[in-house]
Design a protein around this motif. Structure first.
Motif, mmCIF file in Angstrom:
data_model
loop_
_atom_site.group_PDB
_atom_site.id
_atom_site.type_symbol
_atom_site.label_atom_id
_atom_site.label_comp_id
_atom_site.label_asym_id
_atom_site.label_seq_id
_atom_site.Cartn_x
_atom_site.Cartn_y
_atom_site.Cartn_z
ATOM 1 N N LEU A 1 0.871 -1.162 0.000
ATOM 2 C CA LEU A 1 0.000 0.000 0.000
ATOM 3 C C LEU A 1 0.919 1.226 0.000
ATOM 4 C CD1 LEU A 1 -3.138 0.440 0.311
ATOM 5 C CD2 LEU A 1 -2.629 1.129 2.648
ATOM 6 N N ILE A 2 0.750 2.063 -1.003
ATOM 7 C CA ILE A 2 1.576 3.272 -1.075
ATOM 8 C C ILE A 2 0.676 4.460 -0.736
ATOM 9 C CG2 ILE A 2 3.000 4.714 -2.578
ATOM 10 C CD1 ILE A 2 3.507 2.165 -4.278
ATOM 11 N N VAL A 3 1.046 5.196 0.299
ATOM 12 C CA VAL A 3 0.209 6.308 0.755
ATOM 13 C C VAL A 3 1.027 7.593 0.741
ATOM 14 C CG1 VAL A 3 -1.188 7.208 2.654
ATOM 15 C CG2 VAL A 3 -1.091 4.744 2.249
ATOM 16 N N GLU A 4 0.511 8.576 0.066
ATOM 17 C CA GLU A 4 1.175 9.880 0.087
ATOM 18 C C GLU A 4 0.174 10.913 0.561
ATOM 19 O OE1 GLU A 4 2.148 11.718 -3.658
ATOM 20 O OE2 GLU A 4 3.868 12.720 -2.747
ATOM 21 N N THR A 5 0.502 11.548 1.667
ATOM 22 C CA THR A 5 -0.413 12.551 2.210
ATOM 23 C C THR A 5 0.241 13.923 2.182
ATOM 24 O OG1 THR A 5 -1.435 10.950 3.637
ATOM 25 C CG2 THR A 5 -1.729 13.197 4.259
ATOM 26 N N SER A 6 -0.494 14.879 1.698
ATOM 27 C CA SER A 6 0.026 16.246 1.711
ATOM 28 C C SER A 6 -1.079 17.148 2.238
ATOM 29 C CB SER A 6 0.418 16.647 0.289
ATOM 30 O OG SER A 6 -0.735 16.642 -0.527
ATOM 31 N N GLY A 7 -0.887 18.440 2.108
ATOM 32 C CA GLY A 7 -1.894 19.366 2.615
ATOM 33 C C GLY A 7 -3.220 19.225 1.900
ATOM 34 N N GLY A 8 -3.147 18.912 0.582
ATOM 35 C CA GLY A 8 -4.356 18.902 -0.228
ATOM 36 C C GLY A 8 -5.086 17.578 -0.276
ATOM 37 N N GLU B 1 -11.062 -2.282 0.622
ATOM 38 C CA GLU B 1 -11.252 -3.703 0.936
ATOM 39 C C GLU B 1 -11.942 -4.441 -0.209
ATOM 40 O OE1 GLU B 1 -10.250 -5.597 3.390
ATOM 41 O OE2 GLU B 1 -9.463 -4.136 4.816
ATOM 42 N N MET B 2 -12.772 -3.690 -0.947
ATOM 43 C CA MET B 2 -13.454 -4.314 -2.087
ATOM 44 C C MET B 2 -12.441 -4.694 -3.168
ATOM 45 S SD MET B 2 -16.648 -1.726 -2.330
ATOM 46 C CE MET B 2 -17.168 -2.221 -3.980
ATOM 47 N N GLU B 3 -11.355 -3.981 -3.206
ATOM 48 C CA GLU B 3 -10.348 -4.247 -4.231
ATOM 49 C C GLU B 3 -9.266 -5.196 -3.747
ATOM 50 O OE1 GLU B 3 -9.308 -0.180 -4.661
ATOM 51 O OE2 GLU B 3 -10.794 0.207 -6.202
ATOM 52 N N PHE B 4 -8.966 -5.069 -2.480
ATOM 53 C CA PHE B 4 -7.863 -5.866 -1.957
ATOM 54 C C PHE B 4 -7.906 -5.880 -0.433
ATOM 55 C CE2 PHE B 4 -3.360 -6.222 -0.655
ATOM 56 C CZ PHE B 4 -3.123 -7.472 -1.193
ATOM 57 N N PRO B 5 -7.856 -7.053 0.182
ATOM 58 C CA PRO B 5 -7.898 -7.073 1.652
ATOM 59 C C PRO B 5 -6.627 -6.425 2.238
ATOM 60 C CG PRO B 5 -8.160 -9.278 0.712
ATOM 61 C CD PRO B 5 -7.732 -8.386 -0.395
ATOM 62 N N LEU B 6 -6.834 -5.372 2.988
ATOM 63 C CA LEU B 6 -5.675 -4.635 3.496
ATOM 64 C C LEU B 6 -4.827 -5.466 4.461
ATOM 65 C CD1 LEU B 6 -7.219 -1.083 4.014
ATOM 66 C CD2 LEU B 6 -5.731 -1.859 2.183
ATOM 67 N N LYS B 7 -5.450 -6.467 5.066
ATOM 68 C CA LYS B 7 -4.695 -7.305 6.011
ATOM 69 C C LYS B 7 -3.554 -8.046 5.307
ATOM 70 C CE LYS B 7 -6.346 -6.529 10.036
ATOM 71 N NZ LYS B 7 -5.499 -5.566 10.714
ATOM 72 N N ARG B 8 -3.663 -8.129 3.989
ATOM 73 C CA ARG B 8 -2.598 -8.842 3.266
ATOM 74 C C ARG B 8 -1.469 -7.908 2.819
ATOM 75 N NH1 ARG B 8 -6.142 -11.867 -0.921
ATOM 76 N NH2 ARG B 8 -4.202 -11.913 -2.102
ATOM 77 N N VAL B 9 -1.575 -6.642 3.212
ATOM 78 C CA VAL B 9 -0.524 -5.690 2.809
ATOM 79 C C VAL B 9 0.758 -5.962 3.606
ATOM 80 C CG1 VAL B 9 0.187 -3.266 2.936
ATOM 81 C CG2 VAL B 9 -2.068 -3.860 2.052
ATOM 82 N N LYS B 10 1.820 -6.251 2.869
ATOM 83 C CA LYS B 10 3.093 -6.565 3.530
ATOM 84 C C LYS B 10 3.966 -5.309 3.667
ATOM 85 C CE LYS B 10 7.096 -9.557 2.981
ATOM 86 N NZ LYS B 10 7.902 -10.196 1.974
ATOM 87 N N TYR B 11 3.924 -4.513 2.629
ATOM 88 C CA TYR B 11 4.729 -3.286 2.653
ATOM 89 C C TYR B 11 3.813 -2.071 2.718
ATOM 90 C CZ TYR B 11 8.767 -6.040 1.137
ATOM 91 O OH TYR B 11 9.772 -6.938 1.058
ATOM 92 N N PHE B 12 4.036 -1.238 3.722
ATOM 93 C CA PHE B 12 3.307 0.025 3.809
ATOM 94 C C PHE B 12 4.313 1.118 3.459
ATOM 95 C CE2 PHE B 12 1.521 3.795 5.677
ATOM 96 C CZ PHE B 12 0.144 3.637 5.592
ATOM 97 N N VAL B 13 4.108 1.732 2.317
ATOM 98 C CA VAL B 13 5.061 2.737 1.850
ATOM 99 C C VAL B 13 4.439 4.117 2.058
ATOM 100 C CG1 VAL B 13 6.410 3.563 -0.123
ATOM 101 C CG2 VAL B 13 5.913 1.127 0.111
#
Lengths: 509, 690
Positions: free
Chosen positions: A142-149, A204-216
């Motif tokens: 799961l690749i997450v990028e958070t900014s102000g917007g 979750e409808m697309e992919f079970p998050l519990k199976r995420v190995k890498y959190f980027v």
């Protein structure tokens, strides 16, 4: 001074800051030489009043002039300067005027990125930073990028891009709550939990998050934290899950002034800093990753990896296909059927590559359209192609920008009964070459679909033979049914109009 | 009772240690005189800044600092101690140094024979008379007419034409352009005789006041408040603001009057004129301003009265004549000044100036070495050669403002980008970066140090210098420079820590990590050398560490507000202070980190001023051999038993049992030995040149 052609500059006009990257091309890799960042208030304007104020405009111009002065000290050729603007400018009602005035005053021509283009750049930069270090590309990540917007989320299932979302979940958007006094850490956390819950249900409808190995995790705030509590590795930091959770708990109990002094952010930004990190935390807790990977890159590195057109699709064939499959699955598309159609369509496409004036992007359009051709059935069988166009155009498909999605949608729209018409607004708004693309690829898709008229994936094109006037399809089985022959005949009419070739089954010896 | 020593009183202890060197028999005679002058010079700045600040705080009724002593008490103690020290200074001078100098054939005289008088008369008429400007003191004159720290001869006058004695009062400023000491002619082999400028002027002072008779005369000097802050809220032009400050400095209140004992009448008149109380009047038994005596220390022919001659050796990491860029491409270079020469830094700048591949030179200039600074001169040449030159000139370097303003203006004229410091923050870090285009791409060369870019002080102060072309460090160095020059906000950095943002949290984190290790049963240890310790948060962290069992050894040359060796508070902390031939100026911080030692060099002390209100820089020592060397330097300093003083729980210092281990001597011997060996063969090559 002589211009240095190995140097490039990327300016990124974000919601909370303007950033400049100066990099040098060394063999196949880019080396970052300088990074500059100045805070700005674009996001505050746009997310509150939907417009960029004159004051912010002046601020942007002032910063860009400073950057211009700096770029000149490096003697970078003007053609090597790329300027992108993200969510704040994208959402501003006066964006066109703003971009025009900025260019007049600074000579920097900004390209406003669509959310999906920003996602794509994020992905490219992560791929670039982690290549050779971590096998993200073949894992569940799961690749997450958070900014102000906002927040961009990319989901990889064994390397396939199963989801790409850009959410209106950015710290600046919470300023009102933070300023109104409701922004106590408890309240904010509840608000974020609620907002992320809605998003994670969709994921979750697309992919079970519990199976995420890498959190980027990407973004300047998480990098600041990673520098303090993470382990340094080449190209990225690693924050252990316990350390991150402990950190989130610690800042929940801190006053703004403490956060500011301990983490080197200004007092006025400490609220946004807190909110941003809680957003990462809210997603992280749904995953089973044992650590956070924080690459030392940004969207700007992604720009360096891209050509002038952000969505150069060729290098992302697998990722885009993954995203299309994921979308198709969400709308209950018959995968076997679409796979068969895609297979046969691509066989025909390959034979036509030279004469059809096709490139790799066309192949991706065709494949995407084949995968998504029945998506409209989810709404209703009547006008299903028209529904298909609407759904494709308005979905987030990783790697495909608005124009790409319009083209793919129109291929779907015209692959059945309806032919392209200039009275169709989406079609007529395209440029000539894109209209031709739609014509050609919808004709191929129409033929490929006709081959699976019985929906049992009986026919597979083994090879395609061609002479001056004909294209003969050699299939895996000899006894072609009259239904199939008739179906191909019906579909071949448009094909012949477009390519000047009659298409038929090859006679078996 | 407070857990802190008072900062000003701790400084007084420091200056007392300097004064101790002046009475140490084993120190050569003229060096002792120099220490006497340094003590005096130190007091000048202390009174101008710290005492003045204390007076203001007392007037404004401010709350006491963490040491919990009222400003009134602090001021009284300062005055009491300063008077004692002043008396001691003149006792040493009159009873010890001057008689010994006399024996060596150096005399300061006030009585002259006919021939000498004739000679002095000629000197006076030719060189002195025309630059003297006597001023009558009347109600129109104010304190603002008196220049801070300038020497004056005050005279009372009696009009010859009237019978009644009606004393008038005047002062004669001693021009700063004139030498303080004037030598009388003498035959070869005979004693050399010197006369003070004020005595010479006094001798012929009646010529300045025709029609008057000189009744009495006294030499004096006034110290005024110099700590006026620039209005940094209005930073539109810091240069103008600084120029205004220099003018303002002539308009501040008096904090000290030093005056000789020749006339009680004059003393009382000046006291009342300046409205200064008795505690602020320092009556001296000899020449006012002992700094002026330092001139005699530099006359030739008296080498035996000085320390043995020590020329800085070429740094062990380099060979003379090598191309500095090539060498830096292979390895880092660590330099220990003044044992090792500052030349490689000048070489780096000079090679950069003439190298056609060099694109830019960026540096900070805090205190340069005067009107002929080779560093500033090289920057001027570089700008003329078309290099991009960016200089951050710190106008707020106290008392060096005029010097720096001049450089700034010159640099701007030749097209360099000159940035005048940061509003609210003094840029104190030492930074130089050269960017060069090479066949493999752009490469940067960086010098970071603990001392200023001043080749003169580099022979007198101990400092650490570090040069590197490591990407990870040079990249961050560039980020850092962009942030202090205003092109960028401060980014996240992994290797370089910067005050006022990340340095203090990093120091606290490093100290707290040792505490944690000790609390978990490990052995925590901290060793450090720096100039002053006054930041309460750092001190509290050190107390906590000590209580957890962390062994803390500090070598702090100057102010130390931490109370060491107190049961239950700081049992595990020892503080030494080394005062020797060279001014200890290095800042080295070592943390045991459970066996994975970490060490840093920095431009900052553990003072709130450095950590919160200045731009400072800290960087790690990377290479194992450099770590070993830096640790050796720290340990050697801590085990010095010749020049080290140990801080006692009551705030006094006791000289360590006299031994033979002088760290400064040992470092010089080591540098000498290393310079004899061709060690470059053994140096590890980190990167190959393409």
């Amino acid at each position: 001074m002589k211009k240095n052609n190995k140097l490039s500059a990327v300016i990124d006009l974000g919601s909370s800051g303007i950033r400049l990257l100066i990099a040098e091309k060394r063999a196949t890799k880019w080396k970052a030489l300088e990074t500059l960042e100045r805070k700005c208030t674009l996001g505050r304007d746009v997310f509150v009043s939907e417009e960029i104020s004159e004051e912010s405009f002046q601020q942007v111009v002032e910063i860009l002039r400073l950057f211009r002065e700096y770029i000149e000290t490096w003697s970078i050729s003007p053609s090597k300067i790329r300027c992108i603007a993200t969510s704040a400018v994208r959402e501003a009602h006066n964006r066109d005027m703003f971009i025009e005035r900025v260019e007049l005053q600074t000579s920097f021509a900004f390209q406003v990125l669509e959310a999906m283009e920003a996602n794509l750049l994020t992905y490219r930069s992560v791929d670039h930073a982690l290549r050779g270090h971590l096998r993200i590309k073949r894992s569940n990540a799961l690749i997450v990028e958070t900014s102000g917007g906002g927040t961009n989320v990319l989901m990889l299932n064994k390397g396939l891009m199963v989801g790409a979302h850009s959410l209106n979940l950015g710290s600046i958007r919470f300023e009102k709550e933070l300023k109104s006094g409701l922004g106590t850490s408890d309240y904010l956390q509840k608000l974020l939990d609620q907002k992320t819950l809605v998003a994670t249900r969709q994921f979750e409808m697309e992919f079970p998050l519990k199976r995420v190995k890498y959190f980027v995790a990407l973004g300047s705030d998480i990098r600041r934290v990673a520098g303090q509590i993470g382990e340094k590795n080449k190209g990225y930091y690693l924050i252990q899950a316990e350390a991150f959770v402990e950190f989130l708990e610690k800042i929940s109990g801190m006053e703004s002034v403490e956060v500011a002094s301990e983490y080197g952010v200004s007092f006025s930004e400490s609220g946004a800093f807190f909110a941003t990190l809680q957003i990462y935390g809210a997603f992280f807790k749904h995953c089973s990753a044992t650590s956070l990977i924080v690459p030392k890159v940004s969207i700007r590195e992604g720009v360096l990896q891209s050509s002038k057109r952000i969505s150069t699709l060729a290098s992302l064939e697998d990722e885009i296909a993954g995203a299309c499959y994921s979308l198709a699955a969400k709308f209950g598309v018959d995968k076997k059927h679409s796979d068969n159609v895609a297979f046969n369509a691509l066989k025909i496409f390959e034979e036509l590559t030279k004469t059809g004036n096709f490139d790799k992007d066309h192949k991706i359009y065709l494949r995407s359209a084949a995968v998504l051709m029945d998506i409209g059935l989810f709404l209703h069988h009547r006008h299903s192609q028209r529904h298909g166009l609407y759904l494709i155009k308005n979905s987030e498909i990783f790697g495909l920008n608005e124009l790409d999605r319009t083209i793919v949608g129109l291929i779907v729209r015209y692959h059945s009964k309806t032919r392209p018409k200039h009275t169709h607004s989406e079609f007529s708004s395209l440029g000539r070459s894109d209209r031709l693309t739609v014509f050609k690829l919808s004709a191929i898709l129409r033929v490929a679909r006709a081959l699976d008229i019985r929906l049992v994936q009986r026919l597979k094109v083994d090879s395609v033979q061609r002479d001056a006037n004909r294209l003969q399809l050699k299939t895996n089985i000899a006894n072609i049914s009259p239904l199939e022959v008739g179906s191909l005949q019906d579909a071949s009419e448009i094909f012949q109009d477009v390519f000047g070739l009659k298409i038929e089954f090859a006679a078996r010896s | 009772m407070s857990n802190y020593f008072n900062r000003e009183l701790s400084w007084m202890e420091f200056n007392n240690r300097v004064l101790n060197e002046a009475k140490t028999e084993s120190v050569p005679l003229l060096e002792r005189l120099l220490f006497l002058g340094i003590t005096s010079s130190n007091f000048d700045e202390f009174f101008m800044v710290r005492v003045a600040t204390t007076i203001r705080a007392m007037r404004d009724n401010l709350k006491p600092t963490v040491a919990q002593i009222s400003y009134f008490d602090v001021l009284n103690t300062i005055n009491e101690k300063a008077h004692e020290m002043c008396q001691e200074q003149y006792r040493i001078l009159n009873k010890d140094i001057l008689p010994k100098l006399n024996k060596e054939g150096l005399q300061f005289v006030t009585e002259f024979d006919e021939a000498e008088l004739q000679y002095l008369n000629t000197v006076y008429e030719r060189e002195i008379f025309s630059v003297l400007t006597p001023l009558r003191i009347d109600t129109n004159k104010t304190i603002h007419n008196f220049v801070n720290l300038q020497m004056y001869l005050a005279v009372t006058l009696d009009k010859i034409s009237t019978e009644e004695i009606e004393k008038e009062f005047a002062v004669i400023p001693m021009p700063a352009s004139l030498s303080r000491l004037w030598e009388l002619p003498s035959s070869q082999g005979a004693d050399r005789k010197f006369v003070f400028l004020e005595d010479l002027v006094r001798l012929f002072s009646d010529r300045l006041f025709p029609g008057y008779k000189i009744v009495e005369s006294s030499c004096f000097r006034l110290t005024k408040d110099a700590d006026l802050a620039v209005d940094e809220d209005d930073d539109t032009n810091l240069l103008t603001a600084m120029e205004e400050l220099i003018v303002q400095r002539g308009q501040s209140f008096p904090v000290r009057l030093e005056i000789d004992k020749k006339s009680e009448d004059i003393r009382e008149r000046l006291k009342s004129f300046f409205q200064i109380n008795s505690a602020g009047v320092y009556m001296v038994d000899g020449p006012v301003n002992l700094k002026g005596l330092m001139e005699i220390c530099f006359i030739s022919g008296y080498d035996h009265l000085h320390y043995d001659s020590r020329k800085p050796k070429f740094p062990r990491d380099l060979k003379r004549g090598e191309n500095i860029f090539e060498e830096l491409s292979k390895r880092d270079i660590l330099m220990h000044h003044p044992y090792e020469s500052f030349d490689p830094v000048l070489d780096l700048i000079n090679q950069a100036v003439d190298d056609p591949n060099v694109l830019s030179i960026k540096m900070t200039l805090y205190r340069t070495s005067g009107s002929k600074s080779p560093v500033a001169d090289a920057l001027l040449r570089a700008a003329r050669n078309g290099k991009q030159v960016t200089a951050l000139v710190e106008l707020k370097a106290r008392f060096d403002e005029q010097q720096n303003i001049r450089w700034a203006t010159q640099l701007e004229k030749v097209g360099a980008t000159v940035i005048y410091g940061l509003s609210q923050l003094k840029v104190h870090c030492k930074f130089l970066m050269v960017t060069r285009r090479e066949s493999t791409g752009v490469r940067r060369y960086v010098h970071l140090g603990t001392g200023n870019y001043n080749e003169k002080t580099a022979t007198l102060y101990t400092d650490m210098g570090f040069m590197t072309s490591r990407d990870e460090l040079t990249y961050e160095a560039a980020l850092f420079f962009n942030s202090i020059t205003g092109y960028s906000d401060l980014p996240q950095m992994d290797y370089i820590f910067m005050a006022p943002s990340t340095m203090k949290p990093k120091f606290l984190q490093l100290v707290n990590r040792e505490t944690k290790i000790a609390e978990n049963g490990g052995s925590g240890a901290i060793r450090a050398q720096f100039n002053s310790l006054s930041d309460p948060e750092m001190i509290e962290a050190l107390y906590r560490a000590s209580q957890a069992g962390v062994k803390i050894d500090l070598n702090i040359r100057g102010i130390c507000m931490l109370k060491p060796g107190l049961e239950g508070l700081s049992d595990n902390i020892t503080v030494v202070s080394v005062i020797g031939r060279y001014l200890e100026h290095s800042r080295i911080y070592w943390f045991s980190n459970g066996g994975k030692e970490e060490m840093y060099l920095a431009s900052a002390d553990w003072m709130s001023r450095n950590l919160n209100r200045r731009v400072e820089l800290m960087f790690p020592v990377f290479e194992a051999k450099h770590k070993e060397r830096v640790k050796h330097i720290l340990d050697t300093m801590l085990s010095d038993n010749r020049k080290a003083h140990i801080l006692q729980p009551d705030g006094t210092y006791v000289k360590r049992n006299r031994g033979k281990n002088s760290a400064q001597d040992l470092f010089y011997k080591e540098a000498l030995e290393a310079s004899k060996e061709d060690i470059s063969e053994g140096l590890k090559v980190r990167r190959k040149l393409d």
